[in-house]
Motif scaffolding. Structure first.
Motif, mmCIF file in Angstrom:
data_model
loop_
_atom_site.group_PDB
_atom_site.id
_atom_site.type_symbol
_atom_site.label_atom_id
_atom_site.label_comp_id
_atom_site.label_asym_id
_atom_site.label_seq_id
_atom_site.Cartn_x
_atom_site.Cartn_y
_atom_site.Cartn_z
ATOM 1 N N GLU A 181 -2.162 10.696 9.325
ATOM 2 C CA GLU A 181 -3.494 10.658 9.933
ATOM 3 C C GLU A 181 -3.831 9.250 10.427
ATOM 4 N N MET A 182 -3.479 8.233 9.646
ATOM 5 C CA MET A 182 -3.762 6.853 10.060
ATOM 6 C C MET A 182 -2.951 6.476 11.288
ATOM 7 N N ARG A 183 -1.669 6.874 11.309
ATOM 8 C CA ARG A 183 -0.828 6.581 12.483
ATOM 9 C C ARG A 183 -1.397 7.242 13.732
ATOM 10 N N GLU A 184 -1.840 8.477 13.580
ATOM 11 C CA GLU A 184 -2.420 9.199 14.714
ATOM 12 C C GLU A 184 -3.701 8.503 15.197
ATOM 13 N N LEU A 240 0.811 -1.218 0.000
ATOM 14 C CA LEU A 240 0.000 0.000 0.000
ATOM 15 C C LEU A 240 0.846 1.270 0.000
ATOM 16 N N ARG A 241 2.175 1.139 -0.055
ATOM 17 C CA ARG A 241 3.057 2.306 0.022
ATOM 18 C C ARG A 241 2.701 3.397 -0.974
ATOM 19 N N GLU A 297 1.815 10.942 2.287
ATOM 20 C CA GLU A 297 2.370 11.091 3.643
ATOM 21 C C GLU A 297 1.357 11.644 4.636
ATOM 22 N N GLU A 298 0.521 12.574 4.185
ATOM 23 C CA GLU A 298 -0.491 13.145 5.079
ATOM 24 C C GLU A 298 -1.487 12.073 5.521
#
Length: 76
Positions: free
Chosen positions: A52-55, A41-42, A47-48
């Motif tokens: 958002e997903m990491r957060e 899925l890279r 990056e944004e």
């Protein structure tokens, strides 16, 4: 080159139920057993979106930890 493979009835039925129209059993087995990695899925997310997903994952993990602590305190 082809090979004969013996399958249990339930495995055969499972593959048969997942087989797409016009797809051979070999194609279905290859598709069903080809694991995908998150690395695939890279190039899908920028990056944004990744940030958002990491957060969101971090927030969910924190909520889960807090809830687990609340529940464990009830059993002390």
């Amino acid at each position: 080159m082809s090979h004969q493979v013996r399958l249990e009835d339930h495995v055969y039925e499972h593959i048969k139920s997942k087989k797409r129209e016009g797809e051979s059993f070999s194609d279905a087995i290859e598709r069903l057993t080809s694991g995908h990695s998150l690395r695939d899925l890279r190039e899908v997310f920028d990056e944004e979106q990744v940030s958002e997903m990491r957060e969101a994952i971090g927030t969910a993990d924190e909520r889960d930890r807090d809830e687990a602590q609340r529940v464990s305190k009830r059993f002390e």
